[in-house]
Design a protein around this motif. Sequence first.
Motif, mmCIF file in Angstrom:
data_model
loop_
_atom_site.group_PDB
_atom_site.id
_atom_site.type_symbol
_atom_site.label_atom_id
_atom_site.label_comp_id
_atom_site.label_asym_id
_atom_site.label_seq_id
_atom_site.Cartn_x
_atom_site.Cartn_y
_atom_site.Cartn_z
ATOM 1 N N ASP A 88 -8.682 9.833 -9.028
ATOM 2 C CA ASP A 88 -9.868 10.637 -9.295
ATOM 3 C C ASP A 88 -11.036 10.014 -8.535
ATOM 4 O O ASP A 88 -10.824 9.215 -7.621
ATOM 5 C CB ASP A 88 -10.132 10.783 -10.800
ATOM 6 N N GLU A 89 -12.258 10.327 -8.910
ATOM 7 C CA GLU A 89 -13.411 9.877 -8.143
ATOM 8 C C GLU A 89 -13.646 8.368 -8.194
ATOM 9 O O GLU A 89 -14.344 7.816 -7.348
ATOM 10 C CB GLU A 89 -14.676 10.591 -8.630
ATOM 11 N N SER A 90 -13.076 7.683 -9.175
ATOM 12 C CA SER A 90 -13.365 6.250 -9.323
ATOM 13 C C SER A 90 -12.138 5.382 -9.573
ATOM 14 O O SER A 90 -12.232 4.163 -9.500
ATOM 15 C CB SER A 90 -14.361 6.023 -10.472
ATOM 16 N N THR A 91 -10.982 5.987 -9.861
ATOM 17 C CA THR A 91 -9.809 5.224 -10.271
ATOM 18 C C THR A 91 -8.572 5.708 -9.545
ATOM 19 O O THR A 91 -8.360 6.915 -9.375
ATOM 20 C CB THR A 91 -9.580 5.362 -11.793
ATOM 21 N N VAL A 92 -7.729 4.763 -9.104
ATOM 22 C CA VAL A 92 -6.424 5.091 -8.543
ATOM 23 C C VAL A 92 -5.363 4.404 -9.394
ATOM 24 O O VAL A 92 -5.519 3.244 -9.784
ATOM 25 C CB VAL A 92 -6.311 4.661 -7.053
ATOM 26 N N THR A 93 -4.298 5.143 -9.710
ATOM 27 C CA THR A 93 -3.224 4.645 -10.559
ATOM 28 C C THR A 93 -1.923 4.649 -9.781
ATOM 29 O O THR A 93 -1.543 5.680 -9.196
ATOM 30 C CB THR A 93 -3.073 5.508 -11.823
ATOM 31 N N PHE A 94 -1.231 3.506 -9.726
ATOM 32 C CA PHE A 94 0.039 3.370 -9.033
ATOM 33 C C PHE A 94 1.184 3.448 -10.045
ATOM 34 O O PHE A 94 1.175 2.744 -11.056
ATOM 35 C CB PHE A 94 0.111 2.036 -8.291
ATOM 36 N N LEU A 95 2.166 4.287 -9.754
ATOM 37 C CA LEU A 95 3.341 4.453 -10.599
ATOM 38 C C LEU A 95 4.570 4.178 -9.749
ATOM 39 O O LEU A 95 4.811 4.842 -8.744
ATOM 40 C CB LEU A 95 3.404 5.877 -11.172
ATOM 41 N N SER A 96 5.358 3.176 -10.158
ATOM 42 C CA SER A 96 6.530 2.783 -9.385
ATOM 43 C C SER A 96 7.664 2.409 -10.330
ATOM 44 O O SER A 96 7.439 1.773 -11.365
ATOM 45 C CB SER A 96 6.199 1.586 -8.476
ATOM 46 N N HIS A 97 8.879 2.819 -9.988
ATOM 47 C CA HIS A 97 10.048 2.521 -10.817
ATOM 48 C C HIS A 97 10.243 1.006 -10.926
ATOM 49 O O HIS A 97 10.243 0.296 -9.914
ATOM 50 C CB HIS A 97 11.302 3.158 -10.203
ATOM 51 N N GLY A 98 10.385 0.531 -12.134
ATOM 52 C CA GLY A 98 10.597 -0.895 -12.358
ATOM 53 C C GLY A 98 9.331 -1.719 -12.370
ATOM 54 O O GLY A 98 9.387 -2.945 -12.511
ATOM 55 N N GLN A 99 8.165 -1.071 -12.202
ATOM 56 C CA GLN A 99 6.885 -1.768 -12.202
ATOM 57 C C GLN A 99 5.990 -1.179 -13.301
ATOM 58 O O GLN A 99 6.046 0.026 -13.578
ATOM 59 C CB GLN A 99 6.176 -1.616 -10.851
ATOM 60 N N PRO A 100 5.173 -2.018 -13.946
ATOM 61 C CA PRO A 100 4.228 -1.462 -14.917
ATOM 62 C C PRO A 100 3.177 -0.602 -14.201
ATOM 63 O O PRO A 100 2.849 -0.836 -13.042
ATOM 64 C CB PRO A 100 3.587 -2.705 -15.545
#
Length: 220
Positions: A88-100
């Motif tokens: 979004d305008e201020s936050t990036v979220t990383f989603l990866s298998h096996g990772q929090p």
Amino acid sequence: MLKSTLLAITLFFTSFSSQLSAEDLTEFDYPLLLGDWYWFSNTEEGVDSEGESYRAMNIKFKSNYRFVIRLLQVDGNVEEWDGTYDIDESTVTFLSHGQPEQQHSYMLSYNQFLLDGARFTKLAPENLPGNWRSSKITGKDVGEVVSELAISLRPDFLFSAEVSGKNGKKKEHRGIYFIEDDRIVLIYEDGQQDSQFLLGSDTLTLSNKQFGMEAIMQRE
């Protein structure tokens, strides 16, 4: 004559636009994010993080919301993981298998990306930046009145482009560009243009299959 020439020049520039679709880069909400971002440690010892010391990091963001992260450890080993991201305008979220799930605050410009205080710089392919001038232009929309196209692509992702008519009239655009795979998008005050490109050591070919356009550029 001036009006018709400028119209043809405008057609030439807009003819590099792709037909609007879900895959059109000009429709992506965060176009300046796309590309390869690099962070480098200021010291040979690197920076410690969760028991490891890192010397460099590369993040590649794609328009299909996929990412790849590569981390260079001080011992030369490379750690890599990939997945999807949300932004979004201020936050990036990383989603990866096996990772929090990892959520980070960020600030973004056309060539700087500040991620939780770490400053990343976007880098272009080594041979792409430079001054390019057309040696051949083909396409039914421009062949009769457009004589030349010149583009200056700076390593900091700023560009200027000038289209010349056969009657000596010129039209110029200045702005920001970004790339993904073999596509380059020029963003300027009046719009944005999406082209495919093929890069050689001293040759840059811009094309759009939809319009049958091709400009062969030589490095100056």
